[in-house]
Design an enzyme around this catalytic site. Structure first.
Site, PDB file in Angstrom:
ATOM      1  N   HIS A  74       0.832  -1.207   0.000  1.00 19.35           N
ATOM      2  CA  HIS A  74       0.000   0.000   0.000  1.00 19.35           C
ATOM      3  C   HIS A  74       0.865   1.256   0.000  1.00 19.35           C
ATOM      4  O   HIS A  74       1.946   1.268   0.574  1.00 19.35           O
ATOM      5  CB  HIS A  74      -0.921   0.007   1.226  1.00 19.35           C
ATOM      6  N   ASP A  76       0.779   3.923   1.648  1.00 15.83           N
ATOM      7  CA  ASP A  76       1.220   4.475   2.933  1.00 15.83           C
ATOM      8  C   ASP A  76       2.354   3.644   3.552  1.00 15.83           C
ATOM      9  O   ASP A  76       2.834   3.957   4.645  1.00 15.83           O
ATOM     10  CB  ASP A  76       0.044   4.664   3.908  1.00 15.83           C
ATOM     11  N   HIS A 139      -5.110  -8.867   5.446  1.00 20.96           N
ATOM     12  CA  HIS A 139      -5.324  -7.427   5.296  1.00 20.96           C
ATOM     13  C   HIS A 139      -6.160  -7.232   4.034  1.00 20.96           C
ATOM     14  O   HIS A 139      -6.648  -8.206   3.469  1.00 20.96           O
ATOM     15  CB  HIS A 139      -3.945  -6.740   5.228  1.00 20.96           C
ATOM     16  N   ASP A 193      -0.892  -2.519  14.888  1.00 24.10           N
ATOM     17  CA  ASP A 193      -1.788  -1.667  14.076  1.00 24.10           C
ATOM     18  C   ASP A 193      -2.935  -1.096  14.913  1.00 24.10           C
ATOM     19  O   ASP A 193      -3.719  -1.843  15.481  1.00 24.10           O
ATOM     20  CB  ASP A 193      -2.328  -2.566  12.949  1.00 24.10           C
ATOM     21  N   HIS A 362     -18.425  -3.500   1.643  1.00 28.73           N
ATOM     22  CA  HIS A 362     -17.064  -3.158   2.061  1.00 28.73           C
ATOM     23  C   HIS A 362     -16.829  -3.616   3.491  1.00 28.73           C
ATOM     24  O   HIS A 362     -17.725  -3.545   4.314  1.00 28.73           O
ATOM     25  CB  HIS A 362     -16.828  -1.651   1.967  1.00 28.73           C
ATOM     26  N   HIS A 366      -8.475  -3.664   8.750  1.00 28.27           N
ATOM     27  CA  HIS A 366      -7.734  -3.517  10.002  1.00 28.27           C
ATOM     28  C   HIS A 366      -8.493  -4.149  11.178  1.00 28.27           C
ATOM     29  O   HIS A 366      -9.716  -4.123  11.227  1.00 28.27           O
ATOM     30  CB  HIS A 366      -7.473  -2.038  10.291  1.00 28.27           C
TER      31      HIS A 366
END
Lengths: 557, 557
Positions: A74, A76, A139, A193, A362, A366
């Site tokens: 990803h 980020d 994930h 996380d 959706h 996380h």
């Protein structure tokens, strides 16, 4: 710092924010970097394209850096890698998919020299004093890993971005056993996380999205247009499976969706049956109920394919009444408004829009509170450093740790740049805060990295509010008197054609100031400019209650 | 339009948006206006302070306007009244609290001549052919009314903003009986609040907030700081009740909170026990557990009291570890980011922050689906016009109507400016769309109303992205040659001190362009400016990948 037998964890990004994750693990003269991400600009960072971590500490210590290890692909977590590799020559380790995405990005950014090393979940690699092991986690994309660092001072576990999905869409279940085994052996520090640390319960399985998508496909009488994050390869796969089942061809649109689908297919993460992909130009040759269009734009980004379709501004795809548009994402904080604008525009065009969280199209990638508790329980670390989250999420994660019996003083709620230091003492390993290193935000604007700072942003902000008024005056070099002007030009202030009188009066005001200066023998440019700025600013405020930027410019002949 | 026996409903604001509610009811030559609200600017309306409805239609028909009738005193229902009354002399009708808030706002805006007429729920007033009756409803402030219009063509019911609260904090229950009675008599058109039409179930009672606040107060060991909407007088009352119960004095801060508390107290809507109010400067004289600070800023507005406290920038109140801060509101769409920044900042200062919806410290003031169904069932209108909502909310409300048996063709999903016309035909009353009148957004910026349009906004947007580069050149009037300059000034583009070389090269570029113009005998200013703009724009883009606004200015001596 005195380096003797000291282990340091230094987050350079990702604490107190969602984005630009980057963490330094240092033992004496050896450094390994976990991730090198970017953040997207906040609303007040006007004109900024990207934000990357300040890398000063890394440049200063580049001779010590052994590797960058990536948790996943990803933005980020990998988005600032090209900026890092332009400054420092260091090998990069990651899973095949992560490196596939990295390579694509490095090429776009003209980074020529790079060393990418593929690892798999289960692998172990030694970098100087560190043995680094990679652990499969679940994930919102495939092939994501957490990792552990065995160091001379103790074991560090970093979860990476994770959720606990007992029924992942690719069947590859997270390696809970490894986390349990590490916990059994004894873990010094857990970095975990925090994104959903405020959310009670369990995050739902990606599998449930597949079921919801299938239902939406079954009910759709005309075309289906599905917008999601391109990197969510498992969701794309599930959509393709449903398309296949209901006899729909698949057209792909949007640069990042095309990129990711091609990389993921090439690397074997995505399986598209032969003959199923069609060109977007050929969509019109099929009846609506035989078409799925996969696209980007789930965040209402102004330039994205879906937003353009919604605004009736896309070159290739028009929305017709009867189309079913599925937005398989939740708005990232800050994007709520643009997403709802897109939804409204699609509805106006007559589309059936499925976008509510309640529709089940959706799920988050996380871990929620119960999953975080499971991780804490399995790993049972001596110290907890909540990572990957805004401050309130870190706090909330810290509270969960406390509830599960980690002493409060062993929970470090940190900020970027803080040094968490661990040393072997007679009584055991002791962790403490040990100062700070340079850390912060570096703005990327166009091709400029770090050349836009607070002053420039402040000017942009002022310009955006009330525009600019420019006053130009030409003075005689010898006599000091005005030989041309004042001329007044404005932009973003008022529509000049409708405010002629105001501009005439403004000019008179400036003339008067200049006459006063001349009479008072004021010839210094700075003084003249200051007088013009003050008098005109006051005049304009009285007349309009606005405060445009006022820029007096003096020329000499 | 042919006026003969025609009833028209014309929304001038509030359809396809949350904000600036305003609806025209017209029968032949008589008009009554329901509400006159404002909207807050969207992110892309740079520098704009407020948005009000386009009032062209009203100014053109001002001789026909008999009254403005107000549903309640929220800004999105009364905020453009001062702009209306500056153009049109018309009496205003509303409840005492609504008019109290209106009067305060009119004075601030220097409106001198106004005629305010107090009505109460249950009252009826005749305006030409209309008999208008006011009906008590529940909402997030006291003394809110819906209304009905008996007209020669049939009865119109407008719910105003409402929820169905069986246990309202002031004990004054919504007049469901009146809605039922009207339904029994026969209603032609229902206009009903769509804000929560996407939300299943029932909206919780304001009473539940009182209970949650009380719990938070009981648990607080130090000061309590409560931020909420100033206009939510019932919530303020509940907070004051809890403060009283736990022996806390109350200090009030924030302009609108001070205003509303004083108006509501004066008018008898708010009851503060004698001696309970203290000055904000005296807060420090009391132990923390004897203090409640009531403040504005529940939306993270940059200049509000709570945001300033969070940023450690408030003149009078500092946040200490141990303070309990309650944010009794949910972020209005678009404010999510600023609210969470405020929460983070408060947490960093050590405050205990209660802000989650799950904590029960806020409930909506608008009806959810089950309440909307109840309203539809009681009123059983022939036609439904969903109002007060973004497009998807109106659509959702329309679907509820369909489910309850209103024919699809009798449900009007409209846009501002559309004329809904109802005429008596042989077969009964027929409603249809009958064209459009002028409607839209008028921007208020400082003291300017409507003088900032799309061109100015586009300039502000461009300036905000990459700033501005100004090129000044002085030419000889006779010979046409350059006698001073080019000088280059930039703002919001790059930090000039660190980009000296770039600016030097830019100047050279312009010199070269000017030399080319001179050589090519190009003397027209427009042509010279165009050449400078093109060449410099291209140069700057190549060097920086940015596109600042480029403003060439030519002077002559």
């Amino acid at each position: 710092m005195d380096k003797q037998n000291k282990l340091a964890i230094i987050p350079l990004g990702g604490l107190g924010e969602i984005g630009k994750n980057m963490t330094v693990i240092r033992y004496e003269d050896d450094i390994v970097i976990i991730d090198s991400g970017l953040a997207f600009p906040e609303d007040d960072m006007l004109g900024i394209d990207l934000v990357i971590p300040d890398m000063t500490y890394l440049v200063e210590n580049q001779d010590k850096i052994r590797a960058v290890v990536l948790t996943h692909g990803h933005e980020d977590h990998i988005g600032s890698l090209s900026y890092l590799l332009k400054q420092i020559d260091v090998p990069v380790y990651g899973t095949r998919l992560a490196l596939g995405l990295v390579e694509c990005r490095l090429k776009e950014n003209n980074v020529a020299n790079y060393k990418l090393n593929v690892i798999e979940a289960g692998d172990r690699v030694t970098f100087g004093p560190f043995e680094v092991g990679f652990i499969r986690v679940s994930h919102s994309m495939p092939d994501v890993v957490g990792m552990y660092f065995r160091t001379p001072v103790g074991t560090i576990v970093h979860t990476g971005d994770f959720k606990i999905d007992y029924t992942p869409a690719d069947g590859k279940i997270m390696d809970l056993h490894k986390f349990a085994e590490l916990g059994d052996e004894g873990v010094l520090v857990l970095m975990s996380d925090s994104t959903n640390a405020e959310r009670p319960g369990f995050t739902k399985s990606e599998r449930t999205v597949g079921i919801a998508l299938d239902e939406a496909f079954r009910g759709a009488k005309d075309r289906v247009i599905l917008a999601t994050f391109a990197s969510n390869v498992l969701r794309v796969q599930q959509a393709i499976n449903s398309a296949c089942k209901y006899g729909r061809k698949v057209a792909i649109i949007g640069r990042s969706m095309i990129n990711v689908v091609s990389i993921a297919t090439e690397l074997g993460y995505l399986h598209v049956p032969e003959g199923m992909l069609i060109d977007i130009d050929d969509v019109k040759r099929y009846p609506g109920n035989q078409v799925l269009i996969l696209t980007t734009g789930s965040q209402g980004e102004p330039m994205s394919a879906l937003t353009r379709m919604a605004m009736n501004d896309h070159r290739k795809v028009e929305i017709y009444p009867g189309d079913t548009v599925i937005i398989s994402a939740t708005p990232i904080p800050g994007n709520e408004k643009s997403v709802s604008k897109t939804v409204d525009a699609l509805l106006r065009l007559g589309a059936n829009v499925i976008h509510e969280g309640s529709a089940g199209v959706h799920v988050s990638g996380h871990a929620s509170q119960e999953e975080l508790k499971l991780m804490l329980t399995l790993v049972r670390p001596q110290y907890l450093i909540p990572v990957h989250g805004e401050y309130r999420m870190l706090i909330s994660h810290g509270k969960l740790g406390e509830e599960l019996g980690i002493p409060k003083e062993n929970i470090f709620i940190g900020t970027n740049g803080q040094v968490f230091e661990f040393t072997q003492e007679a009584t055991g390993v002791i962790g403490k805060l040990a100062g700070k290193v340079t850390a912060g935000k570096v703005f990327v604007d166009g091709s400029g990295v770090g050349d836009v700072g607070n002053i420039v942003i402040r000017d942009r902000s002022k310009l955006s509010q009330d525009g600019v008024i420019i006053v130009v005056i030409t003075l005689d070099k010898v006599r000091g008197c005005v030989v041309a002007g004042p001329d007044i030009v404005s932009r973003g202030f008022v529509y000049v054609r409708e405010s002629g009188q105001l501009m005439v009066e403004a000019k008179q005001k400036v003339r008067q100031v200049l006459a006063n200066c001349e009479a008072g023998k004021i010839t210094e440019w700075a003084a003249i400019k200051g007088s013009v700025r003050d008098a005109l600013g006051k005049f304009v405020y009285e007349k309009t209650h606005r405060s445009p930027m006022i820029l007096p410019i003096i020329m000499e002949v």
